[in-house]
Design an enzyme around this catalytic site. Structure first.
Site, PDB file in Angstrom:
ATOM      1  N   MET A  26     -44.593 -30.420  -6.984  1.00  0.00           N
ATOM      2  CA  MET A  26     -44.488 -29.825  -5.641  1.00  0.00           C
ATOM      3  C   MET A  26     -43.601 -28.595  -5.690  1.00  0.00           C
ATOM      4  O   MET A  26     -42.528 -28.642  -6.302  1.00  0.00           O
ATOM      5  CB  MET A  26     -43.886 -30.839  -4.677  1.00  0.00           C
ATOM      6  CG  MET A  26     -44.638 -32.155  -4.634  1.00  0.00           C
ATOM      7  SD  MET A  26     -43.836 -33.292  -3.490  1.00  0.00           S
ATOM      8  CE  MET A  26     -44.870 -34.744  -3.683  1.00  0.00           C
TER       9      MET A  26
ATOM     10  N   ASP B 201     -54.984 -41.126  -3.380  1.00  0.00           N
ATOM     11  CA  ASP B 201     -53.560 -40.863  -3.560  1.00  0.00           C
ATOM     12  C   ASP B 201     -52.814 -40.924  -2.232  1.00  0.00           C
ATOM     13  O   ASP B 201     -52.986 -40.053  -1.382  1.00  0.00           O
ATOM     14  CB  ASP B 201     -53.396 -39.480  -4.219  1.00  0.00           C
ATOM     15  CG  ASP B 201     -51.970 -39.215  -4.651  1.00  0.00           C
ATOM     16  OD1 ASP B 201     -51.135 -40.132  -4.585  1.00  0.00           O
ATOM     17  OD2 ASP B 201     -51.701 -38.060  -5.069  1.00  0.00           O
TER      18      ASP B 201
ATOM     19  N   PHE C 126     -44.779 -36.244   0.126  1.00  0.00           N
ATOM     20  CA  PHE C 126     -43.816 -37.343   0.041  1.00  0.00           C
ATOM     21  C   PHE C 126     -44.502 -38.652  -0.338  1.00  0.00           C
ATOM     22  O   PHE C 126     -45.659 -38.876   0.032  1.00  0.00           O
ATOM     23  CB  PHE C 126     -43.115 -37.537   1.400  1.00  0.00           C
ATOM     24  CG  PHE C 126     -42.464 -36.283   1.898  1.00  0.00           C
ATOM     25  CD1 PHE C 126     -41.181 -35.939   1.475  1.00  0.00           C
ATOM     26  CD2 PHE C 126     -43.143 -35.421   2.757  1.00  0.00           C
ATOM     27  CE1 PHE C 126     -40.584 -34.759   1.917  1.00  0.00           C
ATOM     28  CE2 PHE C 126     -42.549 -34.245   3.194  1.00  0.00           C
ATOM     29  CZ  PHE C 126     -41.266 -33.909   2.775  1.00  0.00           C
TER      30      PHE C 126
ATOM     31  N   HIS D 232     -49.277 -40.790 -13.137  1.00  0.00           N
ATOM     32  CA  HIS D 232     -49.575 -39.752 -12.147  1.00  0.00           C
ATOM     33  C   HIS D 232     -48.314 -38.910 -11.955  1.00  0.00           C
ATOM     34  O   HIS D 232     -47.227 -39.436 -11.686  1.00  0.00           O
ATOM     35  CB  HIS D 232     -50.002 -40.399 -10.825  1.00  0.00           C
ATOM     36  CG  HIS D 232     -50.458 -39.420  -9.792  1.00  0.00           C
ATOM     37  ND1 HIS D 232     -51.701 -38.819  -9.835  1.00  0.00           N
ATOM     38  CD2 HIS D 232     -49.844 -38.929  -8.687  1.00  0.00           C
ATOM     39  CE1 HIS D 232     -51.829 -38.003  -8.804  1.00  0.00           C
ATOM     40  NE2 HIS D 232     -50.711 -38.044  -8.093  1.00  0.00           N
TER      41      HIS D 232
ATOM     42  N   HIS E 145     -50.961 -33.692 -10.882  1.00  0.00           N
ATOM     43  CA  HIS E 145     -51.424 -33.329  -9.536  1.00  0.00           C
ATOM     44  C   HIS E 145     -50.572 -32.162  -9.043  1.00  0.00           C
ATOM     45  O   HIS E 145     -49.395 -32.337  -8.738  1.00  0.00           O
ATOM     46  CB  HIS E 145     -51.273 -34.565  -8.620  1.00  0.00           C
ATOM     47  CG  HIS E 145     -51.604 -34.334  -7.192  1.00  0.00           C
ATOM     48  ND1 HIS E 145     -51.252 -35.232  -6.197  1.00  0.00           N
ATOM     49  CD2 HIS E 145     -52.270 -33.332  -6.557  1.00  0.00           C
ATOM     50  CE1 HIS E 145     -51.677 -34.783  -5.030  1.00  0.00           C
ATOM     51  NE2 HIS E 145     -52.285 -33.630  -5.212  1.00  0.00           N
TER      52      HIS E 145
ATOM     53  N   ASP F  17     -46.656 -35.796  -9.975  1.00  0.00           N
ATOM     54  CA  ASP F  17     -46.752 -34.952  -8.774  1.00  0.00           C
ATOM     55  C   ASP F  17     -45.864 -33.730  -8.884  1.00  0.00           C
ATOM     56  O   ASP F  17     -44.635 -33.859  -8.947  1.00  0.00           O
ATOM     57  CB  ASP F  17     -46.313 -35.761  -7.545  1.00  0.00           C
ATOM     58  CG  ASP F  17     -47.340 -36.794  -7.139  1.00  0.00           C
ATOM     59  OD1 ASP F  17     -48.513 -36.435  -6.993  1.00  0.00           O
ATOM     60  OD2 ASP F  17     -46.952 -37.966  -6.961  1.00  0.00           O
TER      61      ASP F  17
ATOM     62  N   MET G  34     -49.407 -29.684  -6.477  1.00  0.00           N
ATOM     63  CA  MET G  34     -49.309 -29.318  -5.061  1.00  0.00           C
ATOM     64  C   MET G  34     -48.521 -28.020  -5.000  1.00  0.00           C
ATOM     65  O   MET G  34     -47.369 -27.972  -4.545  1.00  0.00           O
ATOM     66  CB  MET G  34     -48.622 -30.452  -4.283  1.00  0.00           C
ATOM     67  CG  MET G  34     -49.538 -31.658  -4.097  1.00  0.00           C
ATOM     68  SD  MET G  34     -48.659 -33.174  -3.706  1.00  0.00           S
ATOM     69  CE  MET G  34     -48.247 -33.698  -5.359  1.00  0.00           C
TER      70      MET G  34
ATOM     71  N   MET H 205     -56.587 -37.071  -0.769  1.00  0.00           N
ATOM     72  CA  MET H 205     -55.261 -37.418  -0.254  1.00  0.00           C
ATOM     73  C   MET H 205     -55.445 -38.392   0.911  1.00  0.00           C
ATOM     74  O   MET H 205     -56.130 -38.077   1.878  1.00  0.00           O
ATOM     75  CB  MET H 205     -54.520 -36.170   0.247  1.00  0.00           C
ATOM     76  CG  MET H 205     -54.005 -35.216  -0.817  1.00  0.00           C
ATOM     77  SD  MET H 205     -52.860 -35.900  -2.050  1.00  0.00           S
ATOM     78  CE  MET H 205     -51.698 -36.873  -1.095  1.00  0.00           C
TER      79      MET H 205
ATOM     80  N   SER I 145     -47.423 -43.505  -9.766  1.00  0.00           N
ATOM     81  CA  SER I 145     -46.869 -42.169  -9.519  1.00  0.00           C
ATOM     82  C   SER I 145     -45.385 -42.127  -9.868  1.00  0.00           C
ATOM     83  O   SER I 145     -44.560 -42.807  -9.246  1.00  0.00           O
ATOM     84  CB  SER I 145     -47.055 -41.789  -8.048  1.00  0.00           C
ATOM     85  OG  SER I 145     -46.396 -40.568  -7.817  1.00  0.00           O
TER      86      SER I 145
HETATM   87  C1  DX5 Z   1     -47.854 -37.428  -2.308  1.00  0.00           C
HETATM   88  C2  DX5 Z   1     -48.153 -37.638  -3.769  1.00  0.00           C
HETATM   89  C3  DX5 Z   1     -48.464 -39.041  -4.135  1.00  0.00           C
HETATM   90  C4  DX5 Z   1     -47.332 -40.006  -3.922  1.00  0.00           C
HETATM   91  C5  DX5 Z   1     -47.924 -41.362  -3.664  1.00  0.00           C
HETATM   92  O1  DX5 Z   1     -47.829 -36.064  -2.036  1.00  0.00           O
HETATM   93  O2  DX5 Z   1     -49.282 -36.851  -4.161  1.00  0.00           O
HETATM   94  O3  DX5 Z   1     -48.927 -39.123  -5.487  1.00  0.00           O
HETATM   95  O4  DX5 Z   1     -46.458 -40.064  -5.026  1.00  0.00           O
HETATM   96  O5  DX5 Z   1     -46.904 -42.235  -3.313  1.00  0.00           O
HETATM   97  P1  DX5 Z   1     -47.153 -43.559  -2.494  1.00  0.00           P
HETATM   98  O6  DX5 Z   1     -48.066 -44.433  -3.305  1.00  0.00           O
HETATM   99  O7  DX5 Z   1     -45.765 -44.115  -2.348  1.00  0.00           O
HETATM  100  O8  DX5 Z   1     -47.783 -43.193  -1.169  1.00  0.00           O
HETATM  101 ZN    ZN Z   2     -50.215 -37.233  -6.200  1.00  0.00          ZN
END
Ligand code: DX5
Ligand code: ZN
Length: 222
Positions: free
Chosen positions: A37, A175, A143, A33, A66, A35, A68, A137, A8
């Protein structure tokens, strides 16, 4: 199939993004990956199109995006144009999930749906044949660096049972809080894509950590 590893980018050093991208390029990782947000669906804002463009410029592996964000339909085409190979939307953020999943497929992307830790897999009963991937999830989204939620194992098994005979090629992506202690058990339960952020990027030797996760089937315990 052999499982996939998706580091990620959220946990990368954004001051040295090219260096971290090249590290992933040179590793056994399969996907980046990514993310996204929006500060509305989740209580955090990550990054947007300029950063994805920078990522795409250097990445030699597919971008696993991904989302969010609320109302993701507004941006699907832009994410496709930015280089997304997969686009995953949240069940909790889509009023017309069937339409959204087919819009992603029509763009030529792998279509995924994500479930928050409190959302049961049973809500996917009538969409399971349409999706290419389900992202479970294993922390509350928003985070990196959070503690893995153990109930995830039960959800993976329920999801495999739900998909059996109807979507046997389903990708199940985990994830949040993935590390070498739980990777083997997650694969054993039926997952086949593992996201890892902090565990990879805070390691002294991230390439070696990715290799360990890629070979995690060696770690599977009964
Ligand atoms: C959280 C993200 C994850 C995050 C995972 O909302 O969707 O992809 O980056 O990070 P770790 O592996 O540090 O939990
Ligand atoms: Zn993610």
């Amino acid at each position: 199939m052999n499982h996939l590893i998706a580091p990620s980018v959220l946990a990368a050093d954004f001051g040295n993004l090219q260096r971290d991208i090249e590290m992933v390029n040179s590793s056994k990782a399969d996907w980046f990956h990514v993310d996204i947000m929006d500060g509305v669906f989740v209580p955090n804002i990550s990054f947007g199109f300029p950063v994805i463009a920078a990522l795409q410029k250097h990445a030699s592996k597919p971008l696993d995006v991904h989302l969010m964000i609320v109302d993701p339909d507004r941006y699907l085409e832009q994410f496709k144009n930015a280089g997304a190979a997969t686009i995953t939307v949240h069940y909790e953020a889509c009023t017309h999930l069937h339409r959204t999943i087919h819009a992603i497929k029509d763009l030529g992307c792998i279509a995924g749906v994500a479930l928050n830790p409190h959302t049961p897999v049973s809500v996917l009963e009538d969409i399971i044949t349409d999706v290419n991937m389900v992202l479970l999830m294993s922390v509350n989204p928003g985070f990196g660096g959070q503690k893995f939620i153990e109930n995830t194992y039960k959800k993976i098994r329920s999801l495999r049972a739900l998909a059996a005979g109807r979507n046997d090629d389903l990708l199940i992506e985990i994830d949040g809080g993935v590390n070498s202690n739980n990777a083997g058990a997650l694969l054993n339960a039926g997952a086949n894509v593992l996201v890892a952020g902090n565990f990879v990027f805070s390691a002294a030797d991230p390439v070696e950590v990715i290799k360990d996760l890629k070979e995690a089937s060696n770690l599977i315990q009964a």
